[in-house]
Design a protein around this motif. Structure first.
Motif, short mmCIF file in Angstrom:
data_model
loop_
_atom_site.label_atom_id
_atom_site.label_comp_id
_atom_site.label_asym_id
_atom_site.label_seq_id
_atom_site.Cartn_x
_atom_site.Cartn_y
_atom_site.Cartn_z
N ASN A 12 -1.31 -6.47 -2.75
CA ASN A 12 -1.89 -6.06 -4.03
C ASN A 12 -2.95 -7.04 -4.51
O ASN A 12 -4.01 -6.64 -5.02
CB ASN A 12 -0.80 -5.85 -5.08
N CYS A 195 11.89 -2.76 -9.20
CA CYS A 195 11.45 -1.71 -8.28
C CYS A 195 10.24 -0.94 -8.82
O CYS A 195 10.00 0.21 -8.41
CB CYS A 195 12.59 -0.76 -7.93
N GLY A 196 9.44 -1.56 -9.71
CA GLY A 196 8.18 -0.92 -10.07
C GLY A 196 7.87 -0.95 -11.55
O GLY A 196 8.58 -1.56 -12.36
N ARG A 287 3.84 2.52 -10.14
CA ARG A 287 4.15 2.02 -8.81
C ARG A 287 5.66 1.95 -8.69
O ARG A 287 6.34 1.42 -9.57
CB ARG A 287 3.58 0.63 -8.59
N VAL A 289 8.76 0.85 -5.93
CA VAL A 289 9.08 0.19 -4.67
C VAL A 289 10.32 0.86 -4.08
O VAL A 289 11.39 0.84 -4.69
CB VAL A 289 9.36 -1.31 -4.89
N ASP A 311 1.52 -0.81 0.78
CA ASP A 311 2.43 -1.70 1.53
C ASP A 311 3.02 -0.95 2.72
O ASP A 311 4.23 -1.00 2.99
CB ASP A 311 3.56 -2.23 0.63
N SER A 327 5.52 0.90 -1.14
CA SER A 327 5.30 1.25 -2.55
C SER A 327 4.73 2.66 -2.65
O SER A 327 3.93 3.08 -1.80
CB SER A 327 4.32 0.27 -3.21
#
Length: 358
Positions: A12, A195-196, A287, A289, A311, A327
């Motif tokens: 990123n 997780c985002g 986003r 994950v 990713d 992601s």
């Protein structure tokens, strides 16, 4: 500028620098497809992450105009090059949750009560690594002695949120206020694991402004530089400060997609004492994950299954159970639309991967 971005996972940061027009060399432990295809990228063995001599030798070999240290190497001391990070001493101090708890308390910001020994037994508590990030190692405290290297912290019920802040060491601007996703079962994230993000946080304007103002005061008060983050829990009555991240945050993707601002360029200019103009978010963005629910070997380019992923692991990668797989990105006119798109792409990925494996 010729920029070297080095760390455990830097996709990123490196791609933000690339989109800002810089010549980028990226060194990390994964060399994901989307990183490798965009910039000059090299794989770094995990065991080399904390080898300062090895990191300095890599930097000397690249000979960049500037270095940005990413996850896992941010506190390594670099010799003879311009490093666009907070100093190692400042990172270690701010990342120490016990030190930060005392600073926040003395400064008058709402923060959970925190102990490194002998916590009361009449409150619900979290046990956290004293230095750590991403929710790793965090769990409900079952009582007893606090283990060495951990803190016990009062559990706060509410909506996890974060503020993305650019600071020049004395003045700060909040770029975005974000919802933070943690421990989401649909992403196979256990416990309180990060997780985002969804940007912006879907609350009223006054609440976002209040969070933004508090975050600016904290980051400026800590004399941080560049891109930094402040994590909150939004309760019914208050925005409770949880921790400060003196580094680029995982929300970088959703912030850039939502605001159109180059976080890397804003980060770079902050070291020159120049702060960005802040406007309204253009759209909602997210986003997510996705973690692996089992040991899996990736044998193909997962972008064949669905678009808007990042990713992306290289074919041949082996991902262990509980490790991040990739992601998922989405934009939309509101939070519900973004969440729906993220979940649809997640479902398509899981189904596509299962078909390939079977």
């Amino acid at each position: 500028m010729r920029i070297l971005v080095i760390g455990q996972s830097v996709r990123n940061i490196a791609l933000s620098a690339f989109r800002a027009g810089h010549s980028v060399v990226a060194v990390d432990c994964y060399c994901d497809l989307d990183l490798f295809e965009a910039v000059e990228a090299h794989r770094l063995p995990v065991e080399d992450l904390l080898d300062a001599d090895r990191i300095n030798a890599i930097i000397e070999g690249v000979d960049p105009d500037a270095v940005v240290l990413g996850p896992g190497v941010e506190t390594i001391r670099i010799n003879g090059y311009s490093v666009m990070n907070n100093s190692p001493d400042r990172i270690l101090r701010v990342s120490d949750k016990l030190w930060l708890a005392r600073w926040l308390e003395e400064s008058g910001y709402p923060h959970p009560d925190t102990w490194d020994r002998d916590p009361p037994d009449d409150r619900r508590m979290m046990l956290k690594p004293r230095i750590g990030a991403g929710g790793c190692g965090c769990r409900i405290f079952e009582g007893g002695a606090v283990p060495p290297g951990y803190i016990a912290q009062e559990f706060v019920e509410g909506v996890p949120a974060s503020a993305s802040v650019i600071c020049d060491g004395s003045d700060a601007r909040t770029i975005a206020v974000n919802e933070q996703l943690s421990g989401a079962a649909w992403l196979n994230a256990d416990g309180f694991r990060y997780c985002g993000n969804i940007t912006p946080l879907d609350v009223d304007e006054d609440t976002r402004k209040r969070i933004a103002r508090i975050a600016e005061e904290i980051v400026a008060g800590l004399e941080l530089v560049g891109s930094n983050g402040v994590d909150f829990i939004l309760t019914e009555n208050d925005a409770v400060v949880i921790e400060v991240n003196p580094r680029f945050q995982g929300s970088l993707d959703s912030v850039e997609l939502s605001t159109g601002i180059s976080l890397f360029q804003a980060h770079l200019k902050a070291f020159e004492g120049r702060l960005p103009e802040v406007g309204r978010e253009v759209r909602f963005a997210g986003r997510a994950v996705l973690y692996s629910s089992e040991l899996i070997r990736i044998d193909h380019d997962l972008r064949r299954i669905t678009s808007c992923i990042a990713d992306v692991p290289t074919p041949g990668s082996v991902i262990g159970m509980g490790e991040p797989m990739l992601s998922i990105l989405a934009t939309g006119s509101g939070r519900d639309e973004v969440m729906s798109s993220l979940k649809e792409r997640r479902d398509a990925l899981i189904q596509g991967i299962q078909r390939k494996v079977s």
